[in-house]
Design an enzyme around this catalytic site. Sequence first.
Site, PDB file in Angstrom:
ATOM      1  N   TYR A 148       0.841  -1.205   0.000  1.00 46.87           N
ATOM      2  CA  TYR A 148       0.000   0.000   0.000  1.00 46.87           C
ATOM      3  C   TYR A 148       0.878   1.258   0.000  1.00 46.87           C
ATOM      4  O   TYR A 148       0.680   2.167  -0.808  1.00 46.87           O
ATOM      5  CB  TYR A 148      -0.929  -0.024   1.218  1.00 46.87           C
ATOM      6  CG  TYR A 148      -1.870   1.156   1.311  1.00 46.87           C
ATOM      7  CD1 TYR A 148      -2.942   1.271   0.426  1.00 46.87           C
ATOM      8  CD2 TYR A 148      -1.704   2.150   2.282  1.00 46.87           C
ATOM      9  CE1 TYR A 148      -3.819   2.351   0.510  1.00 46.87           C
ATOM     10  CE2 TYR A 148      -2.574   3.223   2.368  1.00 46.87           C
ATOM     11  CZ  TYR A 148      -3.626   3.323   1.491  1.00 46.87           C
ATOM     12  OH  TYR A 148      -4.492   4.386   1.570  1.00 46.87           O
TER      13      TYR A 148
HETATM   14  N1  LIG Z   1      -9.693   5.066   4.976  1.00 46.11           N
HETATM   15  C1  LIG Z   1      -8.492   5.563   5.239  1.00 46.11           C
HETATM   16  O1  LIG Z   1      -8.022   5.514   6.396  1.00 46.11           O
HETATM   17  C2  LIG Z   1      -7.693   6.238   4.152  1.00 46.11           C
HETATM   18  C3  LIG Z   1      -6.629   7.058   4.540  1.00 46.11           C
HETATM   19  C4  LIG Z   1      -5.865   7.661   3.541  1.00 46.11           C
HETATM   20  C5  LIG Z   1      -6.184   7.485   2.217  1.00 46.11           C
HETATM   21  N2  LIG Z   1      -7.225   6.676   1.867  1.00 46.11           N
HETATM   22  C6  LIG Z   1      -7.498   6.505   0.446  1.00 46.11           C
HETATM   23  O2  LIG Z   1      -8.809   6.946   0.172  1.00 46.11           O
HETATM   24  C7  LIG Z   1      -9.314   6.287  -0.990  1.00 46.11           C
HETATM   25  C8  LIG Z   1     -10.697   5.742  -0.699  1.00 46.11           C
HETATM   26  O3  LIG Z   1     -10.603   4.776   0.325  1.00 46.11           O
HETATM   27  P1  LIG Z   1     -11.750   4.522   1.405  1.00 46.11           P
HETATM   28  O4  LIG Z   1     -11.112   4.594   2.724  1.00 46.11           O
HETATM   29  O5  LIG Z   1     -12.918   5.361   1.106  1.00 46.11           O
HETATM   30  O6  LIG Z   1     -12.027   2.968   1.148  1.00 46.11           O
HETATM   31  P2  LIG Z   1     -13.293   2.176   0.601  1.00 46.11           P
HETATM   32  O7  LIG Z   1     -14.503   2.530   1.382  1.00 46.11           O
HETATM   33  O8  LIG Z   1     -12.826   0.765   0.607  1.00 46.11           O
HETATM   34  O9  LIG Z   1     -13.476   2.700  -0.877  1.00 46.11           O
HETATM   35  C9  LIG Z   1     -12.658   2.291  -1.931  1.00 46.11           C
HETATM   36  C10 LIG Z   1     -13.384   2.574  -3.221  1.00 46.11           C
HETATM   37  O10 LIG Z   1     -12.521   2.201  -4.301  1.00 46.11           O
HETATM   38  C11 LIG Z   1     -13.283   1.365  -5.176  1.00 46.11           C
HETATM   39  N3  LIG Z   1     -12.461   0.450  -5.948  1.00 46.11           N
HETATM   40  C12 LIG Z   1     -11.723  -0.599  -5.517  1.00 46.11           C
HETATM   41  N4  LIG Z   1     -11.170  -1.230  -6.551  1.00 46.11           N
HETATM   42  C13 LIG Z   1     -11.564  -0.564  -7.667  1.00 46.11           C
HETATM   43  C14 LIG Z   1     -11.327  -0.739  -9.052  1.00 46.11           C
HETATM   44  N5  LIG Z   1     -10.601  -1.745  -9.527  1.00 46.11           N
HETATM   45  N6  LIG Z   1     -11.892   0.143  -9.913  1.00 46.11           N
HETATM   46  C15 LIG Z   1     -12.670   1.161  -9.453  1.00 46.11           C
HETATM   47  N7  LIG Z   1     -12.940   1.349  -8.171  1.00 46.11           N
HETATM   48  C16 LIG Z   1     -12.389   0.503  -7.284  1.00 46.11           C
HETATM   49  C17 LIG Z   1     -14.241   0.625  -4.266  1.00 46.11           C
HETATM   50  O11 LIG Z   1     -15.282   0.059  -5.024  1.00 46.11           O
HETATM   51  P3  LIG Z   1     -16.030  -1.323  -4.601  1.00 46.11           P
HETATM   52  O12 LIG Z   1     -17.028  -0.938  -3.553  1.00 46.11           O
HETATM   53  O13 LIG Z   1     -16.649  -1.788  -5.867  1.00 46.11           O
HETATM   54  O14 LIG Z   1     -14.963  -2.233  -4.089  1.00 46.11           O
HETATM   55  C18 LIG Z   1     -14.668   1.766  -3.363  1.00 46.11           C
HETATM   56  O15 LIG Z   1     -15.628   2.558  -4.002  1.00 46.11           O
HETATM   57  C19 LIG Z   1      -8.291   5.207  -1.325  1.00 46.11           C
HETATM   58  O16 LIG Z   1      -7.458   5.648  -2.380  1.00 46.11           O
HETATM   59  C20 LIG Z   1      -7.494   5.070  -0.046  1.00 46.11           C
HETATM   60  O17 LIG Z   1      -6.186   4.609  -0.271  1.00 46.11           O
HETATM   61  C21 LIG Z   1      -8.005   6.058   2.805  1.00 46.11           C
END
Ligand SMILES: NC(=O)c1ccc[n+]([C@@H]2O[C@H](COP(=O)([O-])OP(=O)(O)OC[C@H]3O[C@@H](n4cnc5c(N)ncnc54)[C@H](OP(=O)(O)O)[C@@H]3O)[C@@H](O)[C@H]2O)c1
Length: 279
Positions: A148
Amino acid sequence: MTISNYYVLITGASSGIGRACAELLASRGVKVYAGARKQDDINKLNKIENIIALEIDLTKQDTIDNAIDYIKTQKTGLDVLINNAGITRAGPLMELPIEDLYEQFEVNLFGLHRITKAVFPLLLESKGKIIMISSDSGFFATPFFGPYCSSKFALEGYSDSLRRELLIFGVKVVIIEPGRVNTSIWQKGEELLKILLERLKGSIFEKIAKEVGEYAIEKGKTEGLNPREIAKLVYKIIHIKEPKTRYLIAPDKLRYRLIKILPDKIIDKKFEKEFKKIK
Ligand SMILES: NC(=O)c1ccc[n+]([C@@H]2O[C@H](COP(=O)([O-])OP(=O)(O)OC[C@H]3O[C@@H](n4cnc5c(N)ncnc54)[C@H](OP(=O)(O)O)[C@@H]3O)[C@@H](O)[C@H]2O)c1
């Protein structure tokens, strides 16, 4: 341009930060093209005013092409691309199957490149913005989250290069670096940790990886920011003429500032001390 004239495309809008961005922007009059992979999510998003959901899987070029063709036929133009979709692969690097690393980069970097390239002509026309949802893992590489962190470091490099390449063309590239956010990423992490621990049985890393994984998941679920906070920042950036290149968003910014200036060896010592206790 008035607020309601803005058109944005968000990837990964089915849950978490992407969903919060889609909802908040749409509620404030921004027109949102929301990318999702599953029909059920597409249907749910389509019920929200100002949102048009599109099937986008970053690993499938045809879904990207279809979505961009659709936007072009709407003749709305596009002002902002929010590269949000992402996945997490984790575990000790010395036990990591190469396939996990491929999967990690397939979405977080290669997929992001696919859509950015496809959308670029529209953004060039509008002199728009590309907002990258990176992470604190884009500048601070924590142990046992190697895949990651590598992908987010790569995203930071990609974004810096892109920003500089586009300087004279009026397209802005902005990086958001959230700390922990309370989203379904952590529930997915729980499932992945179970699988990982099965694989690590008998490994020298088993115990430490378990503790580190459980600790991270617990913290993410209990202390993570509300994804709406990231959405509010995104809304702000969309409307700033000269945004900063990077926005760190976390409750403990001071800790991160220290991390950025402390010598590696001091931070390493802290990890070493913790891991010796677990071992
Ligand atoms: N949560 C944290 O603590 C955190 C902190 C820093 C940065 N981030 C970043 O924030 C972003 C969103 O994460 P989140 O925390 O909101 O997680 P999340 O709820 O798991 O959301 C991830 C999203 O990405 C989509 N996705 C996964 N694989 C994909 C693909 N092949 N093509 C298109 N869409 C895809 C998922 O769709 P499906 O529902 O279809 O799987 C979901 O809509 C990510 O880039 C993550 O690295 C998160």
